[in-house]
Scaffold this motif. Structure first.
Motif, PDB file in Angstrom:
ATOM      1  N   UNK A 298      89.552 117.256  37.828  1.00  0.00           N
ATOM      2  CA  UNK A 298      89.031 117.937  36.638  1.00  0.00           C
ATOM      3  C   UNK A 298      90.124 118.720  35.918  1.00  0.00           C
ATOM      4  N   UNK A 299      90.944 119.435  36.672  1.00  0.00           N
ATOM      5  CA  UNK A 299      92.003 120.227  36.047  1.00  0.00           C
ATOM      6  C   UNK A 299      93.054 119.331  35.397  1.00  0.00           C
ATOM      7  N   UNK A 300      93.343 118.191  36.007  1.00  0.00           N
ATOM      8  CA  UNK A 300      94.289 117.248  35.401  1.00  0.00           C
ATOM      9  C   UNK A 300      93.746 116.745  34.065  1.00  0.00           C
ATOM     10  N   UNK A 301      92.463 116.385  34.047  1.00  0.00           N
ATOM     11  CA  UNK A 301      91.858 115.885  32.810  1.00  0.00           C
ATOM     12  C   UNK A 301      91.849 116.976  31.737  1.00  0.00           C
ATOM     13  N   UNK A 302      91.504 118.208  32.114  1.00  0.00           N
ATOM     14  CA  UNK A 302      91.494 119.304  31.140  1.00  0.00           C
ATOM     15  C   UNK A 302      92.894 119.562  30.594  1.00  0.00           C
TER      16      UNK A 302
ATOM     17  N   UNK B 196      88.571 123.490  21.347  1.00  0.00           N
ATOM     18  CA  UNK B 196      89.424 124.516  21.959  1.00  0.00           C
ATOM     19  C   UNK B 196      88.669 125.589  22.748  1.00  0.00           C
ATOM     20  N   UNK B 197      87.639 126.248  22.191  1.00  0.00           N
ATOM     21  CA  UNK B 197      86.965 127.279  22.998  1.00  0.00           C
ATOM     22  C   UNK B 197      86.276 126.713  24.230  1.00  0.00           C
ATOM     23  N   UNK B 198      85.778 125.484  24.138  1.00  0.00           N
ATOM     24  CA  UNK B 198      85.127 124.862  25.295  1.00  0.00           C
ATOM     25  C   UNK B 198      86.152 124.547  26.380  1.00  0.00           C
ATOM     26  N   UNK B 199      87.330 124.107  25.962  1.00  0.00           N
ATOM     27  CA  UNK B 199      88.398 123.822  26.917  1.00  0.00           C
ATOM     28  C   UNK B 199      88.804 125.091  27.660  1.00  0.00           C
ATOM     29  N   UNK B 200      89.011 126.182  26.930  1.00  0.00           N
ATOM     30  CA  UNK B 200      89.394 127.446  27.561  1.00  0.00           C
ATOM     31  C   UNK B 200      88.298 127.950  28.500  1.00  0.00           C
ATOM     32  N   UNK B 201      87.036 127.824  28.087  1.00  0.00           N
ATOM     33  CA  UNK B 201      85.948 128.329  28.930  1.00  0.00           C
ATOM     34  C   UNK B 201      85.804 127.494  30.201  1.00  0.00           C
TER      35      UNK B 201
ATOM     36  N   UNK C  67      88.535 128.539  37.623  1.00  0.00           N
ATOM     37  CA  UNK C  67      89.596 129.288  38.293  1.00  0.00           C
ATOM     38  C   UNK C  67      89.088 130.699  38.577  1.00  0.00           C
ATOM     39  N   UNK C  68      89.517 131.274  39.704  1.00  0.00           N
ATOM     40  CA  UNK C  68      89.069 132.626  40.021  1.00  0.00           C
ATOM     41  C   UNK C  68      89.962 133.651  39.332  1.00  0.00           C
ATOM     42  N   UNK C  69      89.547 134.912  39.377  1.00  0.00           N
ATOM     43  CA  UNK C  69      90.240 135.963  38.620  1.00  0.00           C
ATOM     44  C   UNK C  69      91.690 136.118  39.063  1.00  0.00           C
ATOM     45  N   UNK C  70      91.959 135.952  40.374  1.00  0.00           N
ATOM     46  CA  UNK C  70      93.320 136.163  40.875  1.00  0.00           C
ATOM     47  C   UNK C  70      94.280 135.065  40.440  1.00  0.00           C
ATOM     48  N   UNK C  71      93.764 133.857  40.219  1.00  0.00           N
ATOM     49  CA  UNK C  71      94.637 132.749  39.843  1.00  0.00           C
ATOM     50  C   UNK C  71      94.502 132.317  38.403  1.00  0.00           C
ATOM     51  N   UNK C  72      93.785 133.121  37.605  1.00  0.00           N
ATOM     52  CA  UNK C  72      93.508 132.706  36.232  1.00  0.00           C
ATOM     53  C   UNK C  72      94.770 132.709  35.372  1.00  0.00           C
ATOM     54  N   UNK C  73      95.692 133.625  35.672  1.00  0.00           N
ATOM     55  CA  UNK C  73      96.947 133.642  34.920  1.00  0.00           C
ATOM     56  C   UNK C  73      97.704 132.340  35.087  1.00  0.00           C
ATOM     57  N   UNK C  74      97.802 131.869  36.339  1.00  0.00           N
ATOM     58  CA  UNK C  74      98.498 130.604  36.591  1.00  0.00           C
ATOM     59  C   UNK C  74      97.746 129.427  35.976  1.00  0.00           C
ATOM     60  N   UNK C  75      96.408 129.475  36.020  1.00  0.00           N
ATOM     61  CA  UNK C  75      95.618 128.373  35.453  1.00  0.00           C
ATOM     62  C   UNK C  75      95.883 128.228  33.958  1.00  0.00           C
ATOM     63  N   UNK C  76      95.835 129.342  33.238  1.00  0.00           N
ATOM     64  CA  UNK C  76      96.112 129.285  31.803  1.00  0.00           C
ATOM     65  C   UNK C  76      97.598 129.010  31.540  1.00  0.00           C
ATOM     66  N   UNK C  77      98.455 129.486  32.441  1.00  0.00           N
ATOM     67  CA  UNK C  77      99.883 129.204  32.291  1.00  0.00           C
ATOM     68  C   UNK C  77     100.186 127.724  32.412  1.00  0.00           C
ATOM     69  N   UNK C  78      99.589 127.066  33.420  1.00  0.00           N
ATOM     70  CA  UNK C  78      99.799 125.626  33.582  1.00  0.00           C
ATOM     71  C   UNK C  78      99.164 124.848  32.430  1.00  0.00           C
ATOM     72  N   UNK C  79      98.047 125.360  31.905  1.00  0.00           N
ATOM     73  CA  UNK C  79      97.430 124.712  30.751  1.00  0.00           C
ATOM     74  C   UNK C  79      98.384 124.742  29.559  1.00  0.00           C
TER      75      UNK C  79
END
Length: 492
Positions: free
Chosen positions: A46-50, A151-156, A162-174
């Motif tokens: 799922x994350x690869x597709x997003x 765009x807003x659906x992709x971000x949501x 992703x959980x709160x502790x890893x959300x920075x990395x999730x958005x960073x990799x995005x």
């Protein structure tokens, strides 16, 4: 002897029972591990597709500016004429981002992402074969509709998965994947822009490829990405009527107002940067060298997503209240001197020499790395101050306000370049390069970006006072709701 035998026999069923229990526990453990492994693999897919969706979204945004020089020659257009393409895309993208939040309550978000990708892909084909600049502007507006829905659906979806502790990395990799993919496609488009391929101009061929791949990736999203939220049984009108008042509580959050405020100004330079490829070519860089330099800028932006995400997660552990706004301030503070160096500090170089190309490429990469992580910080702050079910709405509201007003950055550069600094479109379009006109275009870009980034810095400064309070209030509400849910579960 018989007594001993009886005791041994009587123990045997117990031993067998204990063995069965142990085996059952082992089987459950194996099954649990298997379920976790399967769940992790599904999450990874799922994350690869997003991330693929983000690549095509970014590419569609920037592939047209990458071939502005060829479009200007094709339609005999000036920077002010080309600015209309960015303006209508930004406005329609922003307008249609807002209803996507309501649609997400009624329909699965992956389905809406697919719909948006089909719309923007079809519109990009229309842009490609437009007979005039007016038709190109019309199809670019329709292109913005699809981009706005997604765009807003992709971000949501990324925030949900992703959980709160890893959300920075999730958005960073995005951001990293989006920038790297965009880099490859825009470099490809600029590199082949002047060639003839299959009875099409090279820039037209590149746009068709982007359109087709966008639809393919959107289809993968609807097939492979799950939306775990229950669909709202209410009618669409009921959802709009009942949910709209709730948005007032989000709009009134001081941190939300500050992020939106900085975004109104901070988005404008990124629209202005769409002229950078044209500026490089006017400065006597070849198509391939200009594409490579912009690729370095985009690679820097991609690295910025990773660096910013990892740095954010590390800094937040120690400075949870001031880490995100502080890192955002660092990025915008570095922007002004770096772009002053690029646009005005390298004027003495011979841009046809290999050494000049290397210098420009290095400075563009450093600039892209230093200034591009604000989106990661903004998304982190947004997701910390609003409830999970409101993610789609908050990202949509952000895009509506920032995109609509920020889109004015591109026509503002066009107006300054043409009417204040007196850009000569006829001279620029009739020559391979025109350093004098490049200087005028650079002045327009810097005037917009310098003022905008300075205002951004001040807005983020106010975030040091509002974000800690809003974050703690949201955390308390979340803990209270969890406690109430646990109490209900115990009662039941």
């Amino acid at each position: 002897m018989m007594t001993e035998m009886h005791e041994i026999v009587s123990v045997l069923p117990v031993v067998r029972t204990c063995g069965s229990a142990v085996e059952a526990q082992e089987l459950q453990s194996v099954a649990g591990s298997s379920d976790k492994g399967a769940s992790w693999r599904l999450w990874l897919v799922e994350m690869i597709v997003l991330n693929l969706v983000m690549i095509m979204w970014n590419t569609d945004n920037m592939v047209l500016p990458a071939v502005y020089t060829e479009i200007a020659r094709h339609f005999s257009a000036s920077p002010k004429d080309l600015a209309s393409l960015g303006l209508v895309r930004g406005i329609f993208e922003s307008i249609f981002a807002f209803p996507s939040g309501f649609l997400a309550d009624k329909l699965p978000r992956p389905l809406l992402v697919w719909l948006g990708s089909v719309i923007w892909g079809a519109a990009l084909v229309g842009v490609t074969f437009s007979p005039s600049l007016s038709w190109m502007i019309f199809f670019r507006a329709l292109n913005g509709v699809g981009l706005g829905i997604v765009q807003p659906l992709l971000f949501s979806l990324v925030a949900d998965k992703s959980d709160a502790r890893g959300r920075g990395k999730a958005f960073g990799f995005l951001q990293f994947s989006g920038s790297m993919g965009q880099t490859a496609f825009t470099a490809f488009a600029t590199g082949i822009a002047s060639y003839q391929i299959m009875s099409m101009a090279g820039w037209q061929f590149a746009l068709v490829i982007v359109a087709l791949l966008s639809v393919v990736v959107g289809t993968l999203c609807v097939l492979l990405v799950r939306d775990h939220r229950d669909q709202d049984p209410r009618s669409m009108m009921a959802i709009v009527r009942e949910e709209t008042p709730k948005l007032g509580s989000i709009v009134c959050l001081p941190t939300f107002i500050i992020i939106i405020g900085q975004g109104v100004f901070g988005t404008a330079p990124w629209f202005a940067f769409s002229y950078l490829t044209m500026w490089l070519e006017l400065n006597c860089f070849s198509h391939s060298h200009a594409a490579a330099i912009i690729a370095c800028f985009n690679i820097g932006g991609a690295l910025s997503g990773i660096v910013g995400g990892v740095l954010l997660d590390a800094v937040v552990r120690r400075f949870p209240d001031h880490g995100p706004p502080g890192l955002a301030q660092l990025a915008v503070f570095a922007s002004v001197p770096l772009f002053a160096t690029i646009l005005f500090g390298l004027g003495g170089l011979d841009n046809r020499s290999p050494s000049s190309f290397v210098v420009y490429a290095m400075i563009f990469m450093v600039t892209g790395t230093m200034i591009s992580w604000c989106t990661v910080m903004n998304n982190k702050m947004f997701s910390d101050i609003v409830p999970k079910e409101a993610y789609s709405y908050v990202f949509a509201l952000d895009i509506v306000v920032e995109g609509t007003l920020g889109a004015l950055g591109q026509p503002l550069v066009g107006w300054l370049t043409d009417d204040v600094f007196h850009f000569n479109a006829k001279s620029a379009n009739s020559q391979d390069c025109s350093p004098d006109n490049a200087m005028k275009l650079g002045q327009g870009i810097f005037a917009v970006s310098g003022v905008a980034f300075s205002l951004c810095f001040m807005f983020y400064g106010m975030g040091h006072f509002t974000y800690p309070r809003d974050r703690k209030v949201a955390a308390r509400k979340l803990n209270c709701s969890k406690g109430a849910a646990e109490s209900d579960g115990q009662v039941n």
